[in-house]
Design a protein around this motif. Structure first.
Motif, PDB file in Angstrom:
ATOM      1  N   ILE A 115       0.839  -1.209   0.000  1.00  0.00           N
ATOM      2  CA  ILE A 115       0.000   0.000   0.000  1.00  0.00           C
ATOM      3  C   ILE A 115       0.869   1.253   0.000  1.00  0.00           C
ATOM      4  O   ILE A 115       0.570   2.232  -0.691  1.00  0.00           O
ATOM      5  N   THR A 158      -7.319   5.346  -5.800  1.00  0.00           N
ATOM      6  CA  THR A 158      -6.478   4.274  -5.260  1.00  0.00           C
ATOM      7  C   THR A 158      -5.291   4.849  -4.505  1.00  0.00           C
ATOM      8  O   THR A 158      -4.984   4.440  -3.380  1.00  0.00           O
ATOM      9  N   PHE A 189      -6.503   6.790  -1.256  1.00  0.00           N
ATOM     10  CA  PHE A 189      -6.841   5.901  -0.148  1.00  0.00           C
ATOM     11  C   PHE A 189      -5.620   5.156   0.370  1.00  0.00           C
ATOM     12  O   PHE A 189      -5.549   4.812   1.551  1.00  0.00           O
ATOM     13  N   ALA A 190      -4.653   4.902  -0.509  1.00  0.00           N
ATOM     14  CA  ALA A 190      -3.413   4.276  -0.036  1.00  0.00           C
ATOM     15  C   ALA A 190      -2.697   5.188   0.952  1.00  0.00           C
ATOM     16  O   ALA A 190      -2.226   4.739   2.006  1.00  0.00           O
ATOM     17  N   THR A 237      -4.656   5.181   4.207  1.00  0.00           N
ATOM     18  CA  THR A 237      -4.460   3.947   4.971  1.00  0.00           C
ATOM     19  C   THR A 237      -3.144   3.981   5.734  1.00  0.00           C
ATOM     20  O   THR A 237      -3.090   3.658   6.928  1.00  0.00           O
ATOM     21  N   VAL A 282     -11.665   4.695   5.874  1.00  0.00           N
ATOM     22  CA  VAL A 282     -10.421   4.462   5.141  1.00  0.00           C
ATOM     23  C   VAL A 282     -10.203   2.975   4.865  1.00  0.00           C
ATOM     24  O   VAL A 282      -9.894   2.587   3.729  1.00  0.00           O
ATOM     25  N   MET A 309     -10.563   1.500   1.241  1.00  0.00           N
ATOM     26  CA  MET A 309      -9.379   0.980   0.555  1.00  0.00           C
ATOM     27  C   MET A 309      -9.699  -0.334  -0.138  1.00  0.00           C
ATOM     28  O   MET A 309      -9.272  -0.574  -1.273  1.00  0.00           O
ATOM     29  N   ALA A 323      -5.082  -4.755   0.926  1.00  0.00           N
ATOM     30  CA  ALA A 323      -6.172  -3.983   1.539  1.00  0.00           C
ATOM     31  C   ALA A 323      -7.048  -4.867   2.415  1.00  0.00           C
ATOM     32  O   ALA A 323      -7.480  -4.459   3.508  1.00  0.00           O
TER      33      ALA A 323
END
Length: 664
Positions: free
Chosen positions: A530, A564, A567-568, A571, A610, A614, A645
């Motif tokens: 991630i 993507t 959200f990475a 996270t 989150v 993800m 994820a």
């Protein structure tokens, strides 16, 4: 209070990585020990078979060699040791400083230390006084005595007997355990008991799981049953009868005792710390001189004289709970700590800065108490007090080690049955602090020669121990008295413990789905995937700008690309936020009283959005990668990202990072 801080800190180190090291000033060398009052008469020498004479001269000579070196080596500012024998104080002495800056020496009868959970012994004694009077019943539902309700577990209530043997089944409770407010704890005892009832995680009477909340609850019951405040009851029925005039549970300390209070230190070479306010006060708020603790030891050694009837004291000392024989057991409030064939009962205690232990040898009419005012370097206080106890016993009550041994083939089979991953019964299982369990699980294995490998049960210098199986599923340190033993059901090892902690702690097998043996590497790999995904966003932007290349996505693919990576990043930041919260809180327990709630609320609000987001975005990205015209690397990475994820989400769900509330 008996500390889980070191376990938590070690666990967090797995995620945090190496910390920067700074060099502080050289450790403070303790001053010459202060001399015990001349009024203490020497006891006649007594020489156990093969042992040194247990008299004042011998004890003083030994401790004057042991304590100053151990304290200097561990960067501990000051300490006190007391030995009682045959109804009198045999030896008491202070070592080092109670205030380093002022070079104020420790005095055994004029310096107050915080004995932490040794305080519990006074609370348990108060409970037994009221049992004597018929005001309390050890086997009655505690709700009988409360103005709020402790929920049953599978229909089974909590009793005072459960509480006194640490088998009430409560989850560990850290909220409001410490504060630095000079006015006192943030909540009254009544408010704390009513508003912070921990979850029940074990059936009562089945599993030792140390609980400060449970002990404080017993103190609250003492107050309700007696019609007095807990502090007033202790003053009038414990301290005053024993003439413990330099002791108090009160927070802040009474004005006449404040000048006698030792400073507390992380390191003796560091700055003093503020006076600790213990939230669950009956579990650990006592401040007392070594001389006053001697009076308490003498009372219990003399069949409870001044506090309890002889039959009540005997009941308290000898009523034990077997969980994993033949390991040390829990008595009514006392830990069994037998050594060299001698019966020993006692209790340890830790605040953040003070570390203590009290041991009674009832059949020998001997007691030993020690307390130090510093956490020390690299957990030095643990080896110091363990060494003090074992060397005292080996010096004055020696015994040859047993030569019993199980045959090599059987020992190998039993070690293989023990191999696996286990979790501590004293811990957090239903709150977000259960995340610490992922890093703190304990592993047992098998050495090349077929012997048991127990890396978590180390020696005083953190060195591995050699374990010899002396009876089926009972191992002993080849060079000491510590034992490991296991409980076997249907041909499977289900739990084990070792002597030092067996009265209040067990290790149970971890289910496969939360087993850190595979989950921890998978979680770290998921975070790497991630993080690399997140880094491709700024790295790609820099590369495209340098080479004047266009982003090869548009429409849905472009949106998926941005979401993507976004959200990475989210996270990674939320995971870092959780690790930061726990590392900071475990480094200073006073922060568990609400100072970090703002960060906790943010993390609890972001985590479900989150972590679930993800997974959803990663699944969408995978679908676009496999239905669009993308290369093999893009498709493979989309699969890895979705797996990563899902693993992060699983960890968040399994260890309660998704949830709301401040009960922990």
């Amino acid at each position: 209070m008996r500390s889980w801080k070191l376990i938590a800190a070690a666990a967090l180190a797995v995620l945090m990585g190496p910390a920067a090291v700074t060099q502080g000033p050289a450790p403070v060398a303790p001053v010459s020990p202060t001399v015990a009052p001349e009024s203490v008469p020497p006891a006649p020498p007594a020489v156990p078979s093969g042992g040194a004479p247990l008299d004042r001269a011998n004890v003083e000579a030994w401790l004057d060699g042991f304590m100053p070196y151990a304290m200097a080596r561990g960067d501990i500012a000051g300490g006190v040791v007391v030995v009682v024998k045959d109804g009198q104080v045999l030896f008491e002495k202070g070592y080092g400083y109670s205030d380093v800056a002022k070079r104020k020496p420790v005095s055994a009868d004029a310096t107050l230390f915080r004995p932490g959970s040794v305080s519990k012994l006074l609370t348990w004694t108060a409970v037994m006084q009221l049992v004597e009077q018929g005001k309390l019943d050890l086997d009655r539902d505690v709700n009988t005595y409360l103005d709020f309700k402790i929920p049953a577990y599978d229909g089974k209530p909590v009793t005072l007997r459960n509480i006194m043997t640490h088998t009430a089944g409560f989850e560990e409770s850290a909220r409001y355990i410490m504060s630095n407010d000079p006015k006192g704890p943030p909540m009254s005892l009544e408010e704390l008991m009513r508003d912070t009832v921990p979850r029940r995680i074990f059936a009562p009477g089945t599993t030792p799981a140390y609980s400060n909340y449970a002990t404080a609850l017993a103190g609250y019951i003492v107050a309700r049953a007696s019609g007095q405040s807990f502090d007033d009851y202790i003053d009038q029925h414990i301290l005053r009868p024993l003439n413990m005039t330099r002791s108090s549970f009160r927070q802040p300390l009474p004005a006449n005792l404040k000048p006698l209070m030792s400073q507390g230190y992380a390191l003796g070479s560091g700055d003093p710390k503020p006076f600790e306010m213990v939230g669950p006060a009956p579990a650990g708020s006592l401040a007392a001189t070594g001389n006053d603790m001697a009076k308490f030891m003498l009372a219990h050694l003399n069949q409870g004289q001044g506090l309890l009837r002889p039959e009540t004291a005997k009941q308290m000392h000898e009523t034990t709970l077997d969980i994993v024989p033949p390991l040390n057991r829990m008595a009514l409030g006392f830990y069994e700590q037998n050594i060299n064939g001698h019966r020993v009962i006692g209790h340890g205690g830790d605040t953040q800065w003070f570390h203590s232990y009290l041991w009674l040898f009832p059949d020998d009419n001997v007691g030993l108490y020690m307390s130090v005012n510093s956490a020390g370097k690299d957990g030095a206080t643990g080896p110091l007090r363990d060494g003090l106890f074992t060397q005292f016993a080996d010096r004055y009550f020696p015994a040859p080690l047993s030569t019993a041994k199980v045959d090599a083939e059987t020992a190998k089979q039993h070690a293989q049955m023990m191999a696996g991953t286990y979790t501590n019964s004293r811990g957090h299982q239903k709150s977000f602090l259960s995340f610490l369990n992922l890093m703190g699980q304990v592993k047992l294995g098998v050495n090349a020669d077929g012997t048991l490998n127990a890396p978590a049960v180390t020696g005083s210098a953190s060195q591995p121990r050699k374990w010899v199986e002396i009876a089926p599923f009972v191992w002993r340190d080849a060079y000491g008295s510590e034992r490991i033993a296991a409980k076997v059901e249907n041909g499977q090892v289900v739990r084990w413990s070792f002597d030092a902690v067996s009265p209040f702690m067990m290790f149970d097998r971890v289910p496969w789905y939360t087993n850190s043996a595979w989950l921890m590497p998978a979680f770290l790999a998921a975070l790497v995937i991630i993080l690399l995904t997140a880094l491709t966003w700024p790295a790609g932007w820099i590369a495209r700008r340098r080479y004047k290349a266009a982003l090869p996505f548009e429409g849905q693919a472009l949106k998926a690309f941005r979401l993507t990576r976004g959200f990475a990043w989210a996270t990674v930041l939320v995971v870092v936020g959780w690790v930061t919260f726990m590392s900071v809180a475990m480094a200073d327990f006073t922060l568990l009283s609400g100072s970090l709630d703002w960060l906790l609320y943010i993390l609890q609000a972001l985590s479900p959005v989150v972590f679930f987001g993800m997974v959803g975005i990663a699944a969408w990205n995978l679908w676009l990668a496999w239905t669009g015209k993308r290369g093999w690397f893009s498709r493979t990475w989309s699969v890895l990202l979705l797996i990563g994820a899902v693993i992060v989400l699983w960890v968040a769900l399994a260890f309660h990072l998704i949830g709301f509330g401040t009960l922990y």
